[in-house]
Enzyme design. Structure first.
Site, PDB file in Angstrom:
ATOM      1  N   SER A 357     -40.220 -17.081 -21.338  1.00  0.00           N
ATOM      2  CA  SER A 357     -38.937 -17.396 -20.726  1.00  0.00           C
ATOM      3  C   SER A 357     -39.057 -17.403 -19.218  1.00  0.00           C
ATOM      4  O   SER A 357     -40.034 -16.919 -18.639  1.00  0.00           O
ATOM      5  CB  SER A 357     -37.891 -16.365 -21.167  1.00  0.00           C
ATOM      6  N   GLN A 358     -38.004 -17.929 -18.563  1.00  0.00           N
ATOM      7  CA  GLN A 358     -38.014 -17.978 -17.103  1.00  0.00           C
ATOM      8  C   GLN A 358     -37.912 -16.585 -16.513  1.00  0.00           C
ATOM      9  O   GLN A 358     -38.524 -16.289 -15.486  1.00  0.00           O
ATOM     10  CB  GLN A 358     -36.849 -18.853 -16.615  1.00  0.00           C
ATOM     11  N   SER A 359     -37.145 -15.712 -17.158  1.00  0.00           N
ATOM     12  CA  SER A 359     -37.004 -14.350 -16.635  1.00  0.00           C
ATOM     13  C   SER A 359     -38.328 -13.602 -16.685  1.00  0.00           C
ATOM     14  O   SER A 359     -38.660 -12.854 -15.760  1.00  0.00           O
ATOM     15  CB  SER A 359     -35.948 -13.598 -17.444  1.00  0.00           C
TER      16      SER A 359
END
Length: 727
Positions: A357-359
């Site tokens: 994920s981007q996080s």
């Protein structure tokens, strides 16, 4: 409930709607791994979409290892894709470490027990079709680190147990020697009577199933119910003393099954339930949050909640536990599931071609500032808001659900469901909360329904103890004839495997030679082709193209057929005169190479070879269907005559064309004196610019640029010639 008199194993058995003859005959069996049981593959497959991937006690008795079997973890998979996902999973890497250390492999349930409490995947690869965990961005070096952490944790626990055992032995007197007979060994395995009993109970708790015997099943076959469908009180009892009482445990299990029998939902109730629930089946986009869902007025019975989240995908469903009769209600055990509510979301949150994920990427490498990263951050927050809003709307259904099955791998997905946040609906300490005791795929409605069917259907397994004479205390002994037969079977299997490998190697080699020879023949590379035949020790008379059933190889199975069909007389002569090709071979249509020749020079090459090859060559030219021989001089003369004839015809055609053009020109000149001709002469003459524009009309920009360059070059040449003439 009408009694089901047929064989119960012929159709699926639903945990909450069992036939009377099955319920009355179920007897719980405490089958643990210490029994050295060997579990066979399921002999009756209820549904192609329902596959039991959780391992049971013992080892699979099948001796044949297929390409969909992991011998290290002792697991079978329905497809090759499932096996490839397993090879990247934590369980496989852990068992690989165990094998290197000389220890035995563990089952999937045992591994989950060992890794209990860890938030993320050890190896960063959860089995999913869509990279369901943020840990998918980890590299191979992190896999070894995670497994080393688990092994280190086990070493610390084992050391603590050894120290505790040593302290107990030191504090106890000689009166306790009988109870402590057989202290703990350096490997940490219990040796006392109490510890053996506790270890047996712990081993039983690691198994994903509770087993039941029934006279309705064949010998050594058992019904299996997932432990996740039972409560801790039903499994262990409220009093610790009951753990040692097999009768109490059996009574508790039988009561647990009988209390789960529910009457089917009538048609009117099912219709009222369906009309009372708003439609929430569409995939989420940027639309508004769906309307709140309350408990339907037509149904107040038992139900369970199932949800999966990962990789930007979320799917949830509330399903009623009582079965629903369908249109053919007169057929026994013909039931359908009643879905009270369902919803799926999908947001673009994972980084394409990079995983994770981007996080997770921001936490490891810092905040990115691209347009894609901003969109993924927005979608992550939108997915969190959508999921939490849906849980708030479904709160009445979740509060009254019997069980909550959740798959949420990774910290981000767990925080999405369990917070903490204001108005939190689900809690990690909820006793109804369960993990799926088997592998799951991408979060979709179909996968949720597959999981529900897998959880609520009884499994049928054949569990045979090792040694038929175990009760008599004797181990089975194979006689010499049986041992010889087994050794003979192993040798035969090894021989077949070696033959198959050799045949595969020969086919690959033939396929390579075919592609190389056809490529050289197609380009008429005669020296290179002859050199390839010599270097690879191939005989043009015997070599056949592979595969023979290909359309091209059916028409031209040999090099000579291929050269004749390509109208290559030089190659035909080289194959016949230099490498001894056989012209009598027939193709799939029963034709020789000569009959495939499409022009006269190629056919003459066969006749010249017939005249030049000696009789000792042993070629039956009549069988090859080649006409009378012809010398090379005759062939050259015939070719020269044909060439002269072709040139004569071409010259005559040109004369005829010139006469026609002259006649048309005379006709045009005669017509120029007429009124139309004078009018045509009176037309204004076009300027050079207009002529250039007319030439460039309809051309592409590239063609116009090329035309302009040519004009400028001609103009420059004209100026140079003019300058040279002036000097």
């Amino acid at each position: 409930m009408a009694e089901y008199k047929h064989d119960p194993t012929r159709k699926p058995l639903y945990l909450y709607s069992l036939p009377d003859n099955v319920i009355s005959t179920l007897v719980p069996k405490n089958i643990t791994s210490s029994a050295s049981a060997s579990t066979e593959d399921e002999t009756r497959q209820y549904d192609d979409d329902v596959s039991d991937t959780a391992s049971t006690a013992g080892s699979v008795s099948s001796t044949a290892q297929t390409d969909r079997t992991c011998a290290l973890c002792n697991m079978d998979f329905p497809t090759g894709l499932d096996k490839r996902g397993h090879l990247k999973a934590d369980l496989h890497y852990y068992n690989l470490k165990q094998k290197i250390r000389g220890l035995s492999s563990v089952t999937e349930a045992e591994f989950e027990k060992l890794a209990d409490g860890m938030d993320e995947s050890l190896s960063g690869s959860d089995w999913s079709e869509s990279s369901d965990s943020e840990a998918d961005t980890k590299h191979t070096d992190k896999k070894a680190g995670g497994l080393a952490s688990l092994l280190q944790k086990q070493a610390v626990i084992s050391s603590a147990r050894q120290k505790a055992a040593a302290a107990r032995k030191k504090n106890k007197g000689s009166d306790d020697l009988d109870d402590e007979e057989g202290d703990e060994q350096p490997d940490g395995k219990p040796r006392t009577t109490r510890e053996k009993r506790e270890a047996a109970e712990a081993t039983a708790s690691l198994q994903p199933f509770v087993w039941f015997s029934s006279p309705t099943l064949p010998e050594n076959n058992y019904f299996g119910v997932y432990r996740a469908m039972l409560t801790p009180e039903e499994l262990n009892g409220t009093n610790t003393d009951e753990k040692d009482d097999d009768a109490a445990w059996s009574t508790r299990m039988a009561t647990a099954i009988s209390t789960r029998q529910l009457a089917p939902i009538s048609g009117a109730t099912a219709a009222a339930t369906a009309t009372a629930i708003p439609s929430t089946s569409a995939a989420a986009s940027d639309a508004a949050t769906p309307a709140p869902v309350s408990i339907p007025a037509g149904y107040n019975g038992r139900h369970i909640f199932l949800c999966m989240i990962g990789g930007g995908h979320f799917a949830a469903m509330v399903i009623a536990l009582p079965a629903r009769r369908n249109k053919t209600a007169n057929v026994p055990m013909n039931r359908e599931a009643t879905v009270l509510a369902h919803k799926t979301f999908h947001r673009y949150t994972t980084r394409r071609k990079q995983g994770g994920s981007q996080s997770a990427n921001d936490n490891s490498k810092g905040t990115a500032h691209s347009a894609g990263s901003s969109l993924r951050r927005y979608n992550e927050q939108a997915l969190i808001d959508d999921v939490r809003g849906l849980l708030r709307d479904w709160k009445p259904l979740l509060d009254t659900a019997d069980l909550l099955f959740v798959r949420a791998n990774g910290n981000t997905n767990q925080r999405t469901l369990f917070g903490p946040y204001e108005g939190q609906v689900m809690h990690l300490r909820d006793p109804r909360l369960r993990n799926f005791p088997f592998n799951t795929r991408r979060a979709t409605q179909n996968e949720i329904m597959r999981a529900f069917i897998e959880l609520t259907r009884l499994k049928v397994r054949e569990i045979v103890p090792q040694g038929a004479g175990a009760e008599a205390g004797t181990a089975p002994v194979l006689d010499e004839a049986a041992l010889a037969e087994r050794q003979k079977q192993k040798e035969e299997a090894a021989r077949r495997k070696a033959v198959a490998a050799k045949q595969k190697e020969e086919e690959d080699t033939a396929l390579l030679h075919t592609s190389q020879l056809q490529g050289l023949a197609r380009r008429s590379k005669v020296p290179a082709l002859l050199s390839y035949l010599k270097s690879n020790d191939l005989a043009a008379a015997t070599f056949r193209f592979f595969p023979p059933d290909a359309p091209q190889n059916h028409h031209a199975p040999t090099l000579l057929h291929f050269a004749a069909s390509q109208n290559a007389p030089t190659l035909v002569s080289a194959l016949l005169l230099r490498v001894g090709a056989d012209p009598t071979v027939l193709n799939g249509d029963g034709k020789t190479a000569f009959e495939l020749a499409g022009d006269r020079p190629t056919r003459n090459a066969f006749r010249v070879a017939r005249s030049e090859l000696p009789a000792s060559a042993g070629i039956d030219w009549d069988a090859a269907r080649v006409p009378l021989p012809m010398t090379r001089a005759e062939a050259d003369q015939r070719e020269a005559r044909e060439k002269e004839e072709a040139e004569r015809k071409e010259a005559e055609r040109r004369r005829t064309e010139a006469a026609r053009l002259k006649k048309e020109t005379d006709t045009d000149n005669a017509g120029s004196n007429s009124a139309a001709g004078r009018k045509k002469k009176a037309l204004p003459v076009k300027s050079a610019q207009e002529m250039r524009e007319e030439e460039a009309r309809g051309l592409t920009p590239e063609q116009r640029m090329r035309l302009e360059r040519e004009r400028r070059a001609r103009a420059a040449e004209a100026r140079m010639r003019q300058a040279q003439g002036g000097n």
